[in-house]
Scaffold this active site. Structure first.
Site, PDB file in Angstrom:
ATOM      1  N   ALA A   1      -2.482   5.766 -35.658  1.00  0.00           N
ATOM      2  CA  ALA A   1      -1.506   4.679 -35.544  1.00  0.00           C
ATOM      3  C   ALA A   1      -1.863   3.745 -34.393  1.00  0.00           C
ATOM      4  O   ALA A   1      -1.003   3.095 -33.811  1.00  0.00           O
ATOM      5  CB  ALA A   1      -0.105   5.254 -35.367  1.00  0.00           C
TER       6      ALA A   1
ATOM      7  N   LYS B   1      -8.072  -8.475 -29.238  1.00  0.00           N
ATOM      8  CA  LYS B   1      -7.522  -8.825 -30.554  1.00  0.00           C
ATOM      9  C   LYS B   1      -6.057  -9.249 -30.527  1.00  0.00           C
ATOM     10  O   LYS B   1      -5.623 -10.034 -31.364  1.00  0.00           O
ATOM     11  CB  LYS B   1      -7.671  -7.642 -31.524  1.00  0.00           C
TER      12      LYS B   1
ATOM     13  N   ARG C   1      -1.089  11.906 -34.203  1.00  0.00           N
ATOM     14  CA  ARG C   1      -0.870  12.961 -33.208  1.00  0.00           C
ATOM     15  C   ARG C   1       0.430  12.715 -32.443  1.00  0.00           C
ATOM     16  O   ARG C   1       1.268  13.594 -32.319  1.00  0.00           O
ATOM     17  CB  ARG C   1      -2.061  12.993 -32.249  1.00  0.00           C
TER      18      ARG C   1
ATOM     19  N   THR D   1     -13.114  -8.733 -30.786  1.00  0.00           N
ATOM     20  CA  THR D   1     -12.972  -7.285 -30.844  1.00  0.00           C
ATOM     21  C   THR D   1     -12.270  -6.775 -29.596  1.00  0.00           C
ATOM     22  O   THR D   1     -11.786  -7.563 -28.768  1.00  0.00           O
ATOM     23  CB  THR D   1     -14.345  -6.606 -31.114  1.00  0.00           C
TER      24      THR D   1
ATOM     25  N   ALA E   1     -13.088   5.424 -40.858  1.00  0.00           N
ATOM     26  CA  ALA E   1     -13.392   4.219 -40.074  1.00  0.00           C
ATOM     27  C   ALA E   1     -14.470   4.497 -39.029  1.00  0.00           C
ATOM     28  O   ALA E   1     -15.111   3.572 -38.524  1.00  0.00           O
ATOM     29  CB  ALA E   1     -12.123   3.695 -39.402  1.00  0.00           C
TER      30      ALA E   1
ATOM     31  N   LYS F   1       4.554   7.113 -32.456  1.00  0.00           N
ATOM     32  CA  LYS F   1       3.738   5.930 -32.789  1.00  0.00           C
ATOM     33  C   LYS F   1       3.624   5.757 -34.302  1.00  0.00           C
ATOM     34  O   LYS F   1       3.567   4.635 -34.812  1.00  0.00           O
ATOM     35  CB  LYS F   1       2.356   6.036 -32.144  1.00  0.00           C
TER      36      LYS F   1
ATOM     37  N   SER G   1     -23.146  -4.629 -30.222  1.00  0.00           N
ATOM     38  CA  SER G   1     -22.486  -4.988 -31.481  1.00  0.00           C
ATOM     39  C   SER G   1     -23.496  -5.162 -32.611  1.00  0.00           C
ATOM     40  O   SER G   1     -24.588  -5.704 -32.423  1.00  0.00           O
ATOM     41  CB  SER G   1     -21.712  -6.292 -31.301  1.00  0.00           C
TER      42      SER G   1
ATOM     43  N   ASP H   1     -10.100  -7.057 -40.572  1.00  0.00           N
ATOM     44  CA  ASP H   1     -10.179  -5.593 -40.528  1.00  0.00           C
ATOM     45  C   ASP H   1      -9.349  -4.997 -41.666  1.00  0.00           C
ATOM     46  O   ASP H   1      -9.759  -4.035 -42.325  1.00  0.00           O
ATOM     47  CB  ASP H   1      -9.638  -5.048 -39.202  1.00  0.00           C
TER      48      ASP H   1
ATOM     49  N   ASN I   1      -8.968 -10.798 -35.581  1.00  0.00           N
ATOM     50  CA  ASN I   1     -10.388 -10.510 -35.301  1.00  0.00           C
ATOM     51  C   ASN I   1     -11.320 -11.627 -35.766  1.00  0.00           C
ATOM     52  O   ASN I   1     -12.525 -11.554 -35.556  1.00  0.00           O
ATOM     53  CB  ASN I   1     -10.816  -9.174 -35.929  1.00  0.00           C
TER      54      ASN I   1
HETATM   55  P1  ATR Z   1      -8.097   2.025 -32.170  1.00  0.00           P
HETATM   56  O1  ATR Z   1      -7.742   0.631 -31.745  1.00  0.00           O
HETATM   57  O2  ATR Z   1      -9.555   2.234 -32.442  1.00  0.00           O
HETATM   58  O3  ATR Z   1      -7.239   2.504 -33.289  1.00  0.00           O
HETATM   59  P2  ATR Z   1      -6.464   3.425 -30.272  1.00  0.00           P
HETATM   60  O4  ATR Z   1      -5.455   2.348 -30.353  1.00  0.00           O
HETATM   61  O5  ATR Z   1      -6.811   3.982 -28.924  1.00  0.00           O
HETATM   62  O6  ATR Z   1      -7.834   2.945 -30.887  1.00  0.00           O
HETATM   63  O7  ATR Z   1      -6.010   4.611 -31.235  1.00  0.00           O
HETATM   64  C1  ATR Z   1      -6.704   5.797 -31.327  1.00  0.00           C
HETATM   65  C2  ATR Z   1      -6.084   6.652 -32.433  1.00  0.00           C
HETATM   66  O8  ATR Z   1      -6.812   7.889 -32.489  1.00  0.00           O
HETATM   67  C3  ATR Z   1      -4.640   7.023 -32.180  1.00  0.00           C
HETATM   68  O9  ATR Z   1      -3.987   7.156 -33.421  1.00  0.00           O
HETATM   69  C4  ATR Z   1      -4.775   8.364 -31.469  1.00  0.00           C
HETATM   70  O10 ATR Z   1      -3.637   9.196 -31.561  1.00  0.00           O
HETATM   71  P3  ATR Z   1      -2.469   9.070 -30.442  1.00  0.00           P
HETATM   72  O11 ATR Z   1      -1.674   7.855 -30.826  1.00  0.00           O
HETATM   73  O12 ATR Z   1      -1.700  10.317 -30.559  1.00  0.00           O
HETATM   74  O13 ATR Z   1      -3.155   8.916 -29.119  1.00  0.00           O
HETATM   75  C5  ATR Z   1      -5.899   8.954 -32.270  1.00  0.00           C
HETATM   76  N1  ATR Z   1      -6.595  10.042 -31.558  1.00  0.00           N
HETATM   77  C6  ATR Z   1      -7.451   9.931 -30.534  1.00  0.00           C
HETATM   78  N2  ATR Z   1      -7.894  11.151 -30.148  1.00  0.00           N
HETATM   79  C7  ATR Z   1      -7.286  12.053 -30.964  1.00  0.00           C
HETATM   80  C8  ATR Z   1      -7.336  13.478 -31.088  1.00  0.00           C
HETATM   81  N3  ATR Z   1      -8.117  14.231 -30.278  1.00  0.00           N
HETATM   82  N4  ATR Z   1      -6.584  14.058 -32.052  1.00  0.00           N
HETATM   83  C9  ATR Z   1      -5.802  13.330 -32.872  1.00  0.00           C
HETATM   84  N5  ATR Z   1      -5.717  11.983 -32.811  1.00  0.00           N
HETATM   85  C10 ATR Z   1      -6.441  11.338 -31.874  1.00  0.00           C
END
Ligand code: ATR
Length: 265
Positions: A124, A65, A147, A61, A209, A151, A14, A100, A85
């Site tokens: 999302a 969270k 994606r 973290t 981010a 969600k 960290s 955040d 957080n």
């Molecule tokens: P965090 O807490 O960091 O946001 P997370 O909850 O695992 O981590 O979310 C990861 C995000 O990255 C999600 O929006 C994920 O999309 P999905 O909800 O469809 O899984 C997105 N993400 C990760 N890999 C991806 C990829 N190869 N293409 C598009 N979106 C991706």
């Protein structure tokens, strides 16, 4: 001496300890910032223990969270986001906050970005959720593209005035947008962007981010169109600045914290 902490897993690498300790040194505050890795499922106990031991403040973290909500009194924004957080122990009961969300807002504001009209948030997950709430709280109309479309719809239903979309809607959404935030992990340690290159334009402010690498493909391509770019270290910085100010009641030495952070990226 005051002790501040961070719970998460992993937290070994960290950047929060050097960032916060640089601020203590700068302002002559007698404090230390240490990291802890509680067992899975022990988030609430960890918060109780921190309170018992008299910690001055605790950051939280991944993956804790959401789980720490059981052990704190969340403020309105943290309750609506459903994630905390930053925990403050100065009252009768620990209070939970989400810096955040505010961190993303302050990162954009520090680059003179107007937060008045239309924002597009890609992602999302937890980060997307915090950013979407942060921008909506500033009064922006937020479109969430993800994606997994469901969600995006689910998140949009929670965020005032927001709409949910698939990634295929990005070109249309971005054509009229002022602010774009990447809150996915796409681009982390890889040369990929979640946004089609030709959907970017010079009237955008783009916050990524992702901070590893610091100059992501998205930011590179956005800069080529003349867009304002804000890297992920700014978001990390300002969530820490906001936590520091809440805990100490003092203005954070932002430049010093920024240098401490960037020196380790
Ligand atoms: P965090 O807490 O960091 O946001 P997370 O909850 O695992 O981590 O979310 C990861 C995000 O990255 C999600 O929006 C994920 O999309 P999905 O909800 O469809 O899984 C997105 N993400 C990760 N890999 C991806 C990829 N190869 N293409 C598009 N979106 C991706």
């Amino acid at each position: 001496m005051d002790v501040y902490g961070l719970i998460g897993n992993p937290v070994e690498h960290s950047l929060s300890p050097p960032m916060h300790e640089a601020a203590y040194d700068e302002l002559g505050i007698d404090a230390r910032y240490v990291t802890f890795e509680p067992a899975e499922g022990a988030a609430g106990e960890a918060v109780d223990a921190a309170a018992t031991l008299g910690l001055a403040g605790l950051n939280v973290t991944i993956p804790f969270k959401q789980a720490v909500l059981e052990a704190v009194e969340p403020d309105d924004l943290a309750a609506r986001i459903g994630a905390v957080n930053t925990i403050d122990f100065s009252g009768d009961r620990p209070t939970g906050h989400n810096t955040d969300a505010i961190g993303a807002v302050r990162a954009l504001e520090a680059h003179d970005v107007d937060l008045e009209r239309d924002a597009v948030v890609v992602g999302a997950g937890g980060a997307g959720r915090a950013v979407a709430f942060g921008l909506a709280t500033e009064g922006m109309d937020v479109a969430i593209a993800n994606r997994t479309v469901q969600k995006a719809h689910d998140l949009a239903a929670d965020v005032p005035g927001a709409s949910g979309h698939g990634l295929d809607a990005l070109p249309e959404l971005l054509s009229g947008a002022d602010v774009l935030v990447n809150a996915t992990s796409v681009g982390m340690d890889e040369d990929r962007s979640p946004v089609p290159t030709d959907a970017l334009h010079g009237n955008l402010a783009v916050l990524d981010a992702v901070y590893s690498p610091i100059q992501t493909r998205l930011l590179r391509e956005a800069a080529e169109t003349g867009a304002t770019t804000v890297d992920g270290a700014w978001m990390l910085l300002f969530q820490g600045v906001e936590a520091f100010e809440r805990w100490t009641g003092r203005d954070a030495p932002v430049d010093v914290m920024n240098r401490a952070l960037r020196g380790r990226l």
